[in-house]
Design an enzyme around this catalytic site. Structure first.
Site, short mmCIF file in Angstrom:
data_model
loop_
_atom_site.label_atom_id
_atom_site.label_comp_id
_atom_site.label_asym_id
_atom_site.label_seq_id
_atom_site.Cartn_x
_atom_site.Cartn_y
_atom_site.Cartn_z
N ALA A 63 85.84 14.30 17.16
CA ALA A 63 86.84 13.28 17.49
C ALA A 63 86.37 12.00 16.68
O ALA A 63 85.11 11.93 16.09
CB ALA A 63 87.01 12.69 18.84
N GLY A 102 85.21 17.93 18.71
CA GLY A 102 86.58 18.11 18.74
C GLY A 102 87.01 19.01 17.48
O GLY A 102 87.96 19.56 17.38
N GLU A 105 86.41 22.27 18.72
CA GLU A 105 87.36 22.42 19.56
C GLU A 105 88.73 23.03 18.91
O GLU A 105 89.41 23.74 19.33
CB GLU A 105 87.58 21.40 20.72
CG GLU A 105 86.29 21.53 21.81
CD GLU A 105 86.43 20.10 22.41
OE1 GLU A 105 86.55 19.06 21.79
OE2 GLU A 105 86.53 20.29 23.60
N GLU A 125 78.66 16.50 22.12
CA GLU A 125 79.44 15.44 22.92
C GLU A 125 78.41 14.83 23.63
O GLU A 125 78.34 13.54 23.97
CB GLU A 125 80.66 15.75 23.63
CG GLU A 125 81.91 15.80 22.57
CD GLU A 125 82.16 17.16 22.10
OE1 GLU A 125 80.95 18.04 22.08
OE2 GLU A 125 83.16 17.65 21.67
C1 TC6 Z 1 84.00 14.39 20.26
O1 TC6 Z 1 84.58 15.36 19.26
C2 TC6 Z 1 84.76 14.60 21.47
C3 TC6 Z 1 85.78 15.27 21.87
C4 TC6 Z 1 86.64 15.14 23.15
C5 TC6 Z 1 87.82 15.37 23.16
C6 TC6 Z 1 88.67 14.02 22.60
N1 TC6 Z 1 83.68 9.49 14.21
O2 TC6 Z 1 76.15 11.14 9.71
P1 TC6 Z 1 76.57 10.46 8.38
C7 TC6 Z 1 80.82 8.58 10.07
S1 TC6 Z 1 82.83 13.64 20.09
C8 TC6 Z 1 83.57 8.49 13.39
O3 TC6 Z 1 75.87 9.34 7.90
P2 TC6 Z 1 75.88 12.99 7.47
C9 TC6 Z 1 79.56 7.78 10.11
O4 TC6 Z 1 79.42 6.84 11.12
C10 TC6 Z 1 82.47 13.97 18.35
N2 TC6 Z 1 82.66 8.29 12.28
O5 TC6 Z 1 76.44 11.75 7.27
C11 TC6 Z 1 79.08 7.42 8.74
O6 TC6 Z 1 79.95 6.28 8.50
P3 TC6 Z 1 79.41 5.20 7.42
C12 TC6 Z 1 81.71 14.96 18.17
C13 TC6 Z 1 82.01 9.27 12.16
O7 TC6 Z 1 76.23 13.86 6.36
C14 TC6 Z 1 79.72 8.74 8.06
O8 TC6 Z 1 80.86 9.28 8.73
N3 TC6 Z 1 80.96 14.99 16.78
C15 TC6 Z 1 81.99 10.47 12.97
O9 TC6 Z 1 74.30 12.90 7.51
C16 TC6 Z 1 78.84 9.85 7.55
O10 TC6 Z 1 78.12 10.12 8.57
C17 TC6 Z 1 79.89 14.54 16.62
O11 TC6 Z 1 79.18 13.89 17.32
C18 TC6 Z 1 82.87 10.54 14.04
N4 TC6 Z 1 82.90 11.56 14.63
O12 TC6 Z 1 76.04 13.95 8.82
C19 TC6 Z 1 79.54 14.57 15.16
N5 TC6 Z 1 81.03 11.19 12.30
O13 TC6 Z 1 79.09 5.99 6.30
C20 TC6 Z 1 78.78 13.31 14.88
C21 TC6 Z 1 80.57 10.70 11.41
O14 TC6 Z 1 80.30 4.26 7.46
N6 TC6 Z 1 78.70 13.34 13.31
N7 TC6 Z 1 81.00 9.55 11.02
O15 TC6 Z 1 77.85 4.88 7.99
C22 TC6 Z 1 77.45 13.75 12.86
O16 TC6 Z 1 76.68 14.36 13.76
C23 TC6 Z 1 77.28 13.59 11.24
O17 TC6 Z 1 77.92 12.65 10.86
C24 TC6 Z 1 77.53 14.79 10.71
C25 TC6 Z 1 77.49 14.40 8.87
C26 TC6 Z 1 76.69 15.91 10.75
C27 TC6 Z 1 79.18 15.11 10.72
#
Ligand code: TC6
Length: 682
Positions: A63, A102, A105, A125
Site C-alpha cells: 500500500a 498489499g 495481497e 505490515e
Molecule cells: C501495506 O501494504 C498494508 C496493506 C494493508 C491494506 C490496505 N509506500 O526503501 P527504498 C518509497 S503496508 C510509499 O529506498 P529499496 C520510499 O520512501 C506496506 N512509499 O528502496 C523511497 O522514497 P524516496 C507494505 C514507499 O530499493 C522509495 O520508495 N509494504 C513505499 O531499498 C524507495 O524505497 C512495505 O512495508 C510504500 N509502500 O527498497 C514495503 N515503499 O526515494 C516497504 C517504498 O522518496 N518498502 N516507498 O526516499 C520497502 O520495504 C522497500 O522500500 C522496498 C524497496 C524493499 C520495496
C-alpha cells in the site's frame, strides 16, 4: 487507465502492466489502473487468461504508506480485489523485485503466482505497526497453515522465491530476466489444459484442523512475549489469524478489518510509520547538491584491531570489500584477526554462513603493522584510543602516507573532528564515521561532517553507509554528536533522582516498562561502574561504589547485588552508599514517585537535549535524532523516538516537567511549546 497502467493482448493472453515508480505502491492511481485494466481485459472475449506484471524495479511493494490516515481517494482496494478473485478468467501474478504487503495481497487474489528466483514476497505490515488488512491474514493461513502464517506475518520478513515456492506462497519459478515470457507461457499452458481457477479464499484444508484450538495462539504469544512487548500489531495479527480458522472467510475478513482499523488509529502504528520514512530521510542532506560525485571505494584501511576496529572491518568484508587492518604490535593484530574469525565461525556454527564463506571473508583481510600499509586504500577508518593527542598524531602521519583523494575517517565518539582534521593538510578529505558497538551488528552510522569536509566526501560517506547496510544520520561537529549527546541527560537524571528516594529498582522498572531493554542502573552494572566512571575526577556515586570494590555484575555487586547466576537483587550496601552520597550533597528525599513521573524525570531531558541539538544545527532534522536513539540506544520503536514521543506527550507538558525538575528548557523547545508547534508532526 491513467498514466500507470497499460494493457495488451499477446496470443490470447491479456497483459496488464503497472508502472508507478518508485515501487509501484498501491496508490489511488494504481488501484484505478487495476480496476480499469482488469475491467477491460475481463470484458475482452479474445482474452483467455490475464498476466499482472509490473515495470521498473519491483512488483507492487505494498500500500502507499504515505496515504495512510488520509482521506481515501480512488477505487476501494477490496472491491478491486473482488473483481480479480471472482473473475472468470485465470489471473497470474508475475512477480519480480518485492511483492510486499498489499502487493503480495494483490498476488494472493490472483489465481496463480509466478516469480523469478531473485524475487521476494512477504507481509511486512507488522513493521509499520499494522496487519495485512487486505485479506493477508485470511488468505495466507489457507496456503501455508496457521503456524507458518503466524511466523511469517508477525515476523514481517520477506521470503525468497525458492523458499516461497516450498511454502506454496508462489506456484512456479520463471527464468531470471524472463518473467514476462515465463508468465505468458504459464498462462498459455493453463488455458490449453483448462487449468482450474484457484481461489485461495475457498481453501479450508490448512485452517480447519485448528478450529477451536485457542491454546495454539496463547502458546505462541507466550513464546514470543519478549519480542512482542510494547507493540500492538503482533497481538492483533494473532487474533486475525485465529479468525481465519474460526470464521467463514467473509466474516474473517470483517474481523481482519476491525483489527486493522484499531491499529491504524494507534499511536504505536503512527510512530512506526513515521519511523519508516525517518530512516530513509537520514540519507538526504538538503545542502548537498544533487548529483555530487562520489569517490570509488574499492579498498579500505582500518586502524585499530580492537572491538571497534574489528567490528568495523567485518562490515566491509561482509560486502566483499578488502580491508587492510592495522595495529601497532603483532600480538594485538593477531588477537584482532582471531576475534573476527571467531565471530564468523560462531555465525557458521549457527548455520547462517558456510565454512567456505568464512574463509572467503577472512581472505579479504590484509593484516599489517604500521600505517605505511595504508598507502593504497581509498578510505581509512581510524578506531584508536579516544584521546585527541593520539588521534592527531595518527592523522598527521596518515596525511603523509594516504594516497591523494583517499578519505580519512575517524570513528571518534565525542572528540572535535575539526581539530583532528587540522592535523592534516587535507581537511576536506576528513569525515567522521561513528559506528556503534558492536559495529558489525548495530545499524546506526553517524556521519560527522566537519567544517571543511568536501561535499564529495560526504556523498561518498553516505554511499558507503548504503553499501554496508547502515542507516546514516548526518551530524555536525559537537560534543557527543547526536545519539550519545541526547541520551547522556538520561543518565544524569537517573543519578540525580536516585538521591531523592526512588531506588535503582524503581527507576529501572519504570524505564523497562516504558520499553527499553534495561534501566540505567542495570546497564551501568552490566558495562561496569569502573568503565562508565573512567576519566572523571569528581566524586560520583559510581565512584563511591567502585571504592568499595562494587564494579557491577563482574564483581558480584554494583547498584544491585548479584548471585552466581548473575541474578540481581536490591543491595542494602548500595542503598547505604546512595544515602550517604545524598547526605553529602545535601539532597533530601522527596518520597515515592509514580512510574510516569520517573519516566518524565529521565526522558524529558532527552527531548530537551534533542531540541538543543536541533537549535545548534548539529542535527539536520528531528527525525534524525529519533533514528539515532532508536538504532543507537534501542529506544522503543513504537514510541517513535524521543522527539516523536515528546510531541505525543505534548511539548508544553515537557516544558513544565523540565522546569519542575529544575532544568531550564532550551529556547527552541519553549518556542515550539508556546506556539503549539511540534518537532515531527508536519
Ligand atoms: C501495506 O501494504 C498494508 C496493506 C494493508 C491494506 C490496505 N509506500 O526503501 P527504498 C518509497 S503496508 C510509499 O529506498 P529499496 C520510499 O520512501 C506496506 N512509499 O528502496 C523511497 O522514497 P524516496 C507494505 C514507499 O530499493 C522509495 O520508495 N509494504 C513505499 O531499498 C524507495 O524505497 C512495505 O512495508 C510504500 N509502500 O527498497 C514495503 N515503499 O526515494 C516497504 C517504498 O522518496 N518498502 N516507498 O526516499 C520497502 O520495504 C522497500 O522500500 C522496498 C524497496 C524493499 C520495496
Amino acid at each position: 487507465m491513467g498514466q500507470v497502467g497499460t494493457t495488451e493482448v499477446v496470443d490470447g493472453i491479456g497483459i496488464l502492466t503497472i508502472d508507478n515508480p518508485p515501487v509501484n505502491a498501491l496508490s489511488a492511481a494504481t488501484r484505478q489502473a487495476l480496476a480499469d485494466g482488469f475491467g477491460e481485459l475481463f470484458a475482452n472475449d479474445e482474452v483467455k487468461a490475464i498476466v499482472l506484471i509490473c515495470a521498473g524495479r519491483t512488483f507492487i511493494a505494498g500500500a502507499d504508506i504515505s496515504e495512510f490516515g488520509k482521506e481515501s481517494k480512488g477505487p476501494d482496494l477490496n472491491a478491486v480485489f473482488k473483481t480479480i478473485e471472482e473473475g472468470t478468467k485465470p489471473v497470474i501474478a508475475a512477480i519480480h523485485g518485492t511483492a510486499l504487503g498489499g502487493g503480495y495481497e494483490t498476488a494472493l487474489v490472483c489465481h496463480y503466482r509466478v516469480a523469478v528466483p531473485s524475487a521476494k514476497v512477504g507481509l511486512p505490515e507488522v513493521n509499520l505497526g499494522l496487519l495485512p488488512g487486505a485479506g493477508g491474514t485470511q488468505r495466507l493461513p489457507r496456503i501455508v497453515g496457521i503456524e507458518a502464517a503466524l511466523d511469517i506475518i508477525t515476523g514481517g520478513k520477506p521470503i525468497g522465491a525458492k523458499k516461497a515456492l516450498e511454502f506454496g506462497m508462489i506456484d512456479a519459478l520463471a527464468e531470471e530476466g524472463k518473467l514476462r515470457e515465463g508468465a505468458i507461457d504459464f498462462a498459455k499452458k493453463l488455458v490449453a489444459e483448462g487449468g482450474p481457477l484457484v481461489r485461495v479464499r475457498d481453501r479450508q484444508d490448512k485452517v480447519e484442523p485448528y478450529r477451536g484450538k485457542s491454546e495454539v495462539y496463547a502458546e505462541y504469544l507466550k513464546k514470543n512475549a519478549r519480542a512482542f512487548r510494547g507493540f500492538k500489531a503482533p497481538f492483533n495479527i494473532v487474533k486475525a489469524i485465529e479468525a481465519s480458522a474460526e470464521l467463514p472467510f467473509d466474516q474473517g475478513m470483517e474481523r481482519e478489518r476491525e483489527l486493522f482499523l484499531e491499529l491504524l488509529t494507534s499511536t504505536e502504528s503512527a510512530a512506526q510509520r513515521y519511523y519508516f520514512f525517518a530512516e530513509r530521510e537520514g540519507a538526504k542532506v538538503p545542502d548537498l547538491p544533487k548529483g555530487t560525485p562520489e569517490r570509488e571505494i574499492r579498498k579500505v584501511g582500518v586502524i585499530g584491531a580492537g572491538t571497534m576496529g574489528g567490528g568495523i572491518t567485518m562490515n566491509f568484508l561482509n560486502v566483499g570489500i578488502p580491508v587492510t587492518l592495522v595495529e601497532m604490535n603483532q600480538a594485538a593484530l593477531d588477537r584482532g584477526v582471531g576475534v573476527i574469525r571467531k565471530n564468523y565461525e560462531n555465525t557458521a556454527a549457527k548455520g547462517r554462513m558456510t565454512a567456505e564463506q568464512v574463509e572467503q571473508r577472512m581472505a579479504l583481510i590484509t593484516p599489517a603493522l604500521g600505517l605505511e600499509a595504508l598507502s593504497d586504500v581509498d578510505l581509512v577508518i581510524e578506531a584508536v584510543f579516544e584521546e585527541m593527542g593520539i588521534k592527531k598524531d595518527v592523522f598527521g602521519k596518515l596525511d603523509g602516507i594516504a594516497k591523494k583523494g583517499a578519505i580519512l575517517a575517524s570513528n571518534t565518539s565525542f572528540l572535535d573532528l575539526d581539530e583532528i582534521a587540522s592535523a592534516t593538510s587535507r581537511p576536506q578529505d576528513v569525515v567522521g564515521l561513528h559506528f556503534f558497538s558492536p559495529a558489525n551488528v548495530m545499524r546506526l552510522l553517524e556521519i560527522v561532517r566537519g567544517a571543511k569536509t568536501a561535499d564529495e566526501v560526504l556523498a561518498t560517506a553516505l554511499k558507503v553507509a548504503k553499501t554496508i547496510a547502515k542507516v546514516p544520520v548526518v551530524s555536525r561537529v559537537g560534543p557527543g554528536f547526536i545519539a550519545n549527546r541526547v541520551m547522556a541527560p538520561r543518565s544524569y537524571a537517573a543519578n540525580a533522582l536516585v538521591l531523592e528516594g526512588p531506588t535503582p529498582s524503581d527507576i529501572d522498572a519504570a524505564i523497562f516498562n516504558y520499553g527499553f531493554a534495561m534501566g540505567p542502573f542495570a546497564m551501568t552494572d552490566l558495562v561496569g561502574l569502573d568503565v562508565i566512571g573512567r576519566g572523571s575526577n569528581e566524586r560520583t556515586l559510581s565512584g563511591d561504589l567502585v571504592k568499595l570494590g562494587r564494579l557491577g555484575q563482574k564483581s558480584g555487586g554494583g547498584f544491585y547485588d548479584y548471585d552466581e547466576k548473575r541474578k540481581a537483587s536490591p543491595s542494602p550496601v548500595a542503598a547505604q552508599v546512595i544515602a550517604d552520597f545524598a547526605k553529602a550533597k545535601g539532597v533530601t528525599a522527596t518520597g515515592a514517585l509514580s512510574e510516569q513521573d520517573i519516566v518524565a524525570r529521565l526522558l524529558y531531558p532527552v527531548v530537551n537535549e534533542g531540541a538543543k541539538v536541533l537549535e545548534e544545527g548539529v542535527a539536520i532534522r528531528a527525525s534524525d535524532i529519533d533514528v539515532a536513539c532508536i538504532l543507537g540506544y534501542n529506544w522503543p520503536l513504537y514510541t517513535g523516538g524521543p522527539m516523536f514521543w515528546g510531541d505525543t506527550v505534548g511539548l508544553s507538558k515537557v516544558v513544565e516537567g523540565l522546569k519542575a525538575a529544575g532544568i531550564e528548557p532550551c529556547k527552541l523547545l519553549v518556542e515550539k511549546a508556546a506556539s503549539g508547534g511540534s518537532f515531527t508532526r508536519g
